[in-house]
Design an enzyme around this catalytic site. Structure first.
Site, PDB file in Angstrom:
ATOM      1  N   THR A 100      48.122  25.617  35.883  1.00  0.00           N
ATOM      2  CA  THR A 100      49.116  24.622  36.437  1.00  0.00           C
ATOM      3  C   THR A 100      48.739  23.189  35.884  1.00  0.00           C
ATOM      4  O   THR A 100      47.486  22.811  36.241  1.00  0.00           O
ATOM      5  CB  THR A 100      49.077  24.342  37.941  1.00  0.00           C
ATOM      6  OG1 THR A 100      49.551  25.893  38.444  1.00  0.00           O
ATOM      7  CG2 THR A 100      49.802  23.495  38.317  1.00  0.00           C
ATOM      8  N   LYS A 175      56.500  24.638  39.919  1.00  0.00           N
ATOM      9  CA  LYS A 175      55.052  25.095  40.576  1.00  0.00           C
ATOM     10  C   LYS A 175      54.651  23.725  41.321  1.00  0.00           C
ATOM     11  O   LYS A 175      53.847  24.059  42.433  1.00  0.00           O
ATOM     12  CB  LYS A 175      54.017  25.193  39.518  1.00  0.00           C
ATOM     13  CG  LYS A 175      52.757  25.603  39.964  1.00  0.00           C
ATOM     14  CD  LYS A 175      52.669  26.637  40.861  1.00  0.00           C
ATOM     15  CE  LYS A 175      51.188  26.902  41.423  1.00  0.00           C
ATOM     16  NZ  LYS A 175      50.380  27.411  40.384  1.00  0.00           N
ATOM     17  N   LYS A 243      43.509  19.193  42.323  1.00  0.00           N
ATOM     18  CA  LYS A 243      44.069  18.919  41.120  1.00  0.00           C
ATOM     19  C   LYS A 243      45.517  19.008  40.891  1.00  0.00           C
ATOM     20  O   LYS A 243      46.143  18.041  40.387  1.00  0.00           O
ATOM     21  CB  LYS A 243      43.431  19.857  40.107  1.00  0.00           C
ATOM     22  CG  LYS A 243      43.796  19.947  38.509  1.00  0.00           C
ATOM     23  CD  LYS A 243      45.032  20.844  38.283  1.00  0.00           C
ATOM     24  CE  LYS A 243      44.400  22.337  38.516  1.00  0.00           C
ATOM     25  NZ  LYS A 243      45.517  23.221  37.974  1.00  0.00           N
TER      26      LYS A 243
END
Length: 293
Positions: A100, A175, A243
């Site tokens: 990701t 996502k 993150k």
């Protein structure tokens, strides 16, 4: 029956079981990990993944190259570094990035791959270590439809819900939406757990009942029991969700997601408590810390 040789770059909590699932389906897999002396690398090797010491050795004969590492710099290093994929991959091979890293980064990577005659898809996953182990991940794919169709048999060894979202970058976009939902939902789970205790209700009872109703979810069924038993072993680490939430913020023109901001603050509190490598269910520690103060 012959099956395409596959390289798997990154054999961590997610990558190792994903590579092992490829082997279970009779694919020949060469795996590389930055740190070789890890239990997950050993586990992959014991279950049929051929461990190699260089990216070049992993990818030179592979028709498909899978990447599963942590952040944008990590992906760019294994792709474009001195020993990176781009220098050794076969022409016309398909590179699938399960990391990701956000839409902007994958667009930049795709442009450079295409200039080298290589194909690229972003395919971030959801389902945690449990989904990776069981081959039941949700995989959100961005890329050319023809590349997606060629890769689908491989993706089916690792995932149960595989969705072609559109062009390169769309998998990352979906996502990030998923991570916003997961982050805020973790806050809701923690608050329900705290309320149950305040009302003298067994948290396990609350989980059992609420999992069957409108509030039921994968996280409530799988992560809330870990909270109840103070099991903070990582399926998905605090540092990784932070993150991802950073990538969400970087994708916004304005700071317009107040609940996401609050969830970020709660995860940062756990990080400050030394929980950066604990699972996201460790958010409950932020609530406990607040109560203790």
């Amino acid at each position: 029956m012959y099956k395409n040789p596959i390289a798997f770059i990154g054999l961590g909590v997610m990558g190792s079981p994903m590579a092992q699932n490829l082997v279970k389906h009779q694919y020949n897999v060469k795996g590389w990990n930055r740190t070789l002396d890890r239990s997950l690398v050993t586990q992959a090797q014991e279950n049929g993944v051929e461990i190699v010491t260089t990216i070049a050795e992993a990818v030179k004969d592979a028709d498909f190259v899978c990447i599963c590492v942590s952040d944008v710099p990590d992906v760019k290093e294994v792709v474009f570094g001195e020993q990176g994929i781009v220098h050794f991959a076969k022409p016309d091979s398909i590179i699938i990035d399960f990391s990701t890293i956000g839409p902007q980064a994958v667009q930049e990577i795709n442009d450079q791959f295409r200039s080298k005659g290589l194909h690229f898809m972003d395919a971030p996953v959801s389902g945690g270590d449990i989904g990776a182990q069981n081959g039941t991940l949700t995989i959100m794919v961005g890329g050319e439809k023809s590349d997606y169709e060629k890769s689908l048999p491989i993706l089916k060894t690792m995932g149960k819900n595989i969705i072609h979202c559109g062009d390169v970058g769309t998998g990352q976009a979906v996502k990030l939406c998923n991570q916003v939902l997961a982050s805020i939902h973790m806050m809701a789970i923690c608050e329900a757990m705290e309320l149950a205790k305040t009302l003298n209700i067994d948290p396990e009872l609350m989980i059992k009942v609420c999992s069957t109703g409108a509030a039921g979810s994968w996280a409530l069924s799988n992560l809330a029991p870990k909270i109840a038993s103070s099991d903070f072993a990582p399926g998905f680490m605090i540092k990784h969700i932070l993150k991802d939430l950073r990538l969400v913020q970087e994708s916004l023109e304005n700071d317009t997601l107040p609940a996401t901001n609050l969830a970020t603050q709660m995860f940062k509190t756990v990080e400050q408590l030394g929980g950066t490598e604990q699972g996201t269910q460790a958010m409950i520690r932020a609530y406990q810390d607040s109560i203790e103060k």
